[in-house]
Every structure is written in C-alpha cells, then in structure tokens.
Design an enzyme around this catalytic site. Structure first.
Site, PDB file in Angstrom:
ATOM      1  N   CYS A 102      -2.845   1.525   4.909  1.00  0.00           N
ATOM      2  CA  CYS A 102      -4.111   0.829   4.699  1.00  0.00           C
ATOM      3  C   CYS A 102      -5.203   1.362   5.609  1.00  0.00           C
ATOM      4  CB  CYS A 102      -3.932  -0.656   4.953  1.00  0.00           C
ATOM      5  SG  CYS A 102      -2.347  -1.254   4.414  1.00  0.00           S
ATOM      6  N   GLN A 138       9.174  -4.579   6.441  1.00  0.00           N
ATOM      7  CA  GLN A 138       9.772  -3.315   6.887  1.00  0.00           C
ATOM      8  C   GLN A 138      11.251  -3.460   7.272  1.00  0.00           C
ATOM      9  OE1 GLN A 138       8.576  -0.180   6.852  1.00  0.00           O
ATOM     10  NE2 GLN A 138       6.552  -0.756   6.128  1.00  0.00           N
ATOM     11  N   GLY A 166       4.317  -8.175  -1.018  1.00  0.00           N
ATOM     12  CA  GLY A 166       4.455  -8.597   0.371  1.00  0.00           C
ATOM     13  C   GLY A 166       3.180  -9.272   0.842  1.00  0.00           C
ATOM     14  N   THR A 167       2.055  -8.727   0.436  1.00  0.00           N
ATOM     15  CA  THR A 167       0.755  -9.296   0.813  1.00  0.00           C
ATOM     16  C   THR A 167       0.625 -10.730   0.312  1.00  0.00           C
ATOM     17  OG1 THR A 167      -0.253  -7.105   0.743  1.00  0.00           O
ATOM     18  CG2 THR A 167      -1.749  -8.994   0.562  1.00  0.00           C
TER      19      THR A 167
HETATM   20  C1  LIG Z   1       3.826  -2.868   3.033  1.00  0.00           C
HETATM   21  C2  LIG Z   1       3.750  -4.033   3.945  1.00  0.00           C
HETATM   22  C3  LIG Z   1       3.153  -5.237   3.526  1.00  0.00           C
HETATM   23  C4  LIG Z   1       2.488  -5.377   2.189  1.00  0.00           C
HETATM   24  O1  LIG Z   1       3.379  -5.378   1.126  1.00  0.00           O
HETATM   25  P1  LIG Z   1       2.800  -5.056  -0.347  1.00  0.00           P
HETATM   26  O2  LIG Z   1       3.925  -5.363  -1.268  1.00  0.00           O
HETATM   27  O3  LIG Z   1       2.423  -3.607  -0.333  1.00  0.00           O
HETATM   28  O4  LIG Z   1       1.615  -5.949  -0.541  1.00  0.00           O
HETATM   29  C5  LIG Z   1       3.134  -6.303   4.411  1.00  0.00           C
HETATM   30  N1  LIG Z   1       3.690  -6.201   5.626  1.00  0.00           N
HETATM   31  C6  LIG Z   1       4.275  -5.078   6.063  1.00  0.00           C
HETATM   32  C7  LIG Z   1       4.901  -5.051   7.426  1.00  0.00           C
HETATM   33  C8  LIG Z   1       4.325  -3.953   5.248  1.00  0.00           C
HETATM   34  O5  LIG Z   1       4.894  -2.833   5.692  1.00  0.00           O
END
Ligand SMILES: *Cc1c(COP(=O)(O)O)cnc(C)c1O
Length: 405
Positions: A329, A176, A68-69
C-alpha cells in the site's frame, strides 16, 4: 521470479480447481430454499467448519467477509460502535497495517480516544506500556499477530492475558500469521481475529473474521455491531449474498495450509536465514529490520545504506525478480514507512529498505539466483548514489527529497 508473497500469493492450483468447479456449478444463492440454494448453503457451512477447525474455534464463530481490510474494519468499528457512539478508548500499536491504523484514525475523528503503543527497535510492543495505557474507558485492544513489513511476531498470548485480566476485548490482525504460524484462539485469549484468503494461496476479495462466542456475560456475538446492513447474512453480522466459489477456495487454501504448514515453515525459515546471512556477510552497510528470531518464517527485510529501496526494486525487476520496499500500500507513495519510523529509523534509513518474502512455490534455485543478482545491483546503485558515504546531505522534511549542500 516472485519474492513478494507478503503482498499477495499466487493461487494454489488445487484452489483454482476447487473454485472452477463452484464457479461453473454452484451458482445458487445460499439463502434460497430450493436445491440450488441448499447446495450453496452446504458448501458455505462446510467451509466454515473447515476454517474453524484450523483456528481451533467453533464454526459459528467464523464470519466470511470480502477481505482482510473489511474484517479489520468490522472488528474495530463493530466493537466500539456497539458499546459507544463516541468517547471510548482504543489501544493499538504504531506498526499496524493501514486497515487498522487508518480505521483508528477515522475513529479519532469521530471522537474516540486512541492510544498508539510504541514498539522497541525490533518492532515488539511493550507489555508494561500496554498495561499502563489501559483506562476505565478502554473498550478494545487491537494488535497485529505479525507485522507485514518487518515480519516481527508480537507476544499475542501475553497481550491476550492482559486483555482478559482487564476484561477488555482483544482483536488481532492475523492476516500475515494465518497459515504460517499455529494459532490457538482459546489459549491466546483472542476475541476477534482477521485473516485473508489471498495471503494464503487463495483468491483475492475473500476474508474472515473470527468472533469468540462470549457466552453468558456478553452474550453470543452481541458485542459487534454490523457495518454492512442488508439481508442479514452471516447471522446478521455481514449482509451480502455469500461468495461461494471464493469461500470454497479459501477453505481449500486453509486445508492445504493445515497439511503443509509445519513443513513449509521449516523450508522458508531455512531460506530466510540463508538470505540474511549471505547478504549481511557479503554486502557492506546493510542491516536487518525486525526481530532476528521472533519473525515470520518467510520474511526478510533489509536496510541498505546510501540507496533507495525503490531503485533496488526497479533494478531487480529488470533481472526478473519481484521484491518490495515494504507494504504494497505504501510502496507507491514517497512517504517513508510508518513501521520503519516507529522502530526508530530516520526517514533516509527507512527509504533504503527492501522486503523479500518467500512462499510455497519458492525454490532453492530462486534464492541462489536472487543472491547472485543482488550484490552487483547494490554496487551499481551505490556508485551512482549522491547519498554515498562521506557526502553531506539532509532531508527536506516537506517532501523528503534529499537536499545537497
Ligand atoms: C494484506 C493485509 C491486510 C489486508 O488484507 P486484504 O485482504 O488485502 O484487504 C491487512 N492486514 C495485514 C497485516 C495484511 O498483510
């Protein structure tokens, strides 16, 4: 007992099976011409079709990433770097995940101008403020679909409409919301959308970015600059040999979400409202963070006065219950959550928050056990608390440790 599904989810056994199959057998490089490569390529494209279907998108609008990052970084940096090296304007909100928030702060250092929109006491962005923030220089609006700490769902369709009216690209971090809420990228005018497998019972280290094909005007995917350069995978936008077992696992996870989403949302909303009702009725000096109804089905975030969220997390851990203070985090730092500060809380209030997030494997017994264990924990911590009612205290701004007089 695991009640921290917003931080990460256990993998669904069906996802594990699917991945095991490919970990053992599908090792070919999807770019190779021989049959090992072709098999890998087929799995990759089937996964892309499957995920696209779930988002009501086209397969060639889906790009697999490592998280996601990474998707958030690619969306934001990719869009602004394509248009301008420096000097453009970005609009985002004050409650974004760090993957968006810190990316925008970094871009400010490079000379981009960023507006961080305020939110109301529930964490909802103000659409009038959004309209007012738009300038001729605005290149991108990036606002999350639903917040990871307080669960508030943003008015995405309305934001999409504003972006479209002003001809501005709209990105949403839907990490989310994906798999929990219905998402229609077309109707909602979403141009880019980030999602992550490990938040939906898939593996860690796999994500996706949806990028709308803009057709004539902006050309296809011509408005995003890659941030990883290399062999030109993912149609030139994201080089790296594709992680086939991970992507196939993500695809299986999405399939399970498609089958279970509405049923699960109903179950989890029931748990959510039950927890909120029981705790706010039976424990004093507690309040709900986030929107009462416009919130993720699986998110409860409560503020307990006079005690610290970290102490509650550690005490509940002793009872075998895993919950969180907020985002994973920030939970290891002493900084109060930027999300809770943005909804108007004082630092000492923000320190008293507890996030309970449920999921596919949560049972009624789990909820009852949690509801039985939490009141004595709160009572005991409050008895020990120097912050108890009636005592004077203030916070030292520098380290946010309470100072007593
Ligand atoms: C967990 C999360 C991310 C990051 O996703 P990863 O796959 O852990 O890097 C980004 N945005 C939101 C809203 C998240 O909950």
């Amino acid at each position: 007992m695991y009640l921290d599904y917003a931080a990460s989810t256990p993998m669904d056994p069906e996802v594990v099976n699917e991945m095991m199959f490919h970990l053992k057998g599908t090792f070919g490089n999807a770019s190779s011409l021989h049959s090992y490569g072709q098999t890998a390529h087929q799995i990759l494209e089937q996964s892309r079709e499957n995920v696209a279907l779930f988002l009501n998108a086209k397969p060639n609008e889906i790009y697999f990433t490592s998280s996601g990052t990474e998707s958030d970084n690619l969306a934001i940096k990719g869009v602004v770097f394509k248009q301008k090296r420096t000097g453009g304007h970005i609009i985002t909100s004050k409650i974004e995940h760090h993957a968006v928030f810190h990316t925008c702060q970094y871009l400010e250092k490079l000379g981009f101008d960023v507006t961080y929109l305020d939110v109301d006491k529930y964490g909802v962005v103000d659409l009038n403020e959004l309209e007012d923030a738009i300038t001729d220089e605005t290149m991108l609006i990036s606002i999350m679909f639903a917040n990871n700490e307080i669960g508030t769902i943003e008015p995405i369709k309305e934001i999409g409409k504003i972006a479209k009216n002003h001809d501005i690209i709209f990105h949403t971090d839907a990490v989310q919301a994906f798999g929990k809420l219905p998402i229609f990228v077309g109707e909602m005018n979403i141009d880019l959308l980030s999602a992550s497998a490990h938040k939906v019972y898939g593996p860690k280290g796999v994500g996706l970015l949806y990028i709308r094909e803009k057709g004539e005007k902006l050309g296809s995917k011509k408005y995003v600059e890659p941030i990883l350069h290399g062999g030109g995978h993912e149609r030139g936008l994201r080089s790296s040999t594709e992680n086939i077992p991970g992507i196939a696992g993500f695809s299986k996870a999405v399939e399970l979400c498609r089958q279970n989403m509405s049923k699960e949302a109903k179950k989890l909303t029931g748990f959510r409202d039950h927890i909120i009702k029981e705790i706010t009725e039976n424990i004093e000096d507690v309040y709900l963070n986030g929107h009462p109804t416009q919130r993720l089905p699986n998110n409860v975030n409560l503020g307990f006065r006079y005690i610290e969220g970290e102490s509650i997390v550690l005490s509940l851990n002793e009872e075998g219950i895993a919950v969180s203070t907020g985002s994973a985090c920030s939970s290891k730092s002493l900084q109060p959550s930027h999300v809770l500060l943005s909804i108007g809380q004082k630092p000492e209030e923000a320190h008293g928050s507890l996030r309970i997030t449920t999921g596919r494997f949560t049972t009624e017994d789990d909820i009852e056990y949690f509801l039985e264990k939490i009141p004595p924990v709160i009572t005991r911590l409050r008895e020990m608390s120097p912050l108890k009612k009636g005592r004077n205290y203030m916070f030292n701004k520098k380290n946010l440790k309470p100072q007593f007089h």
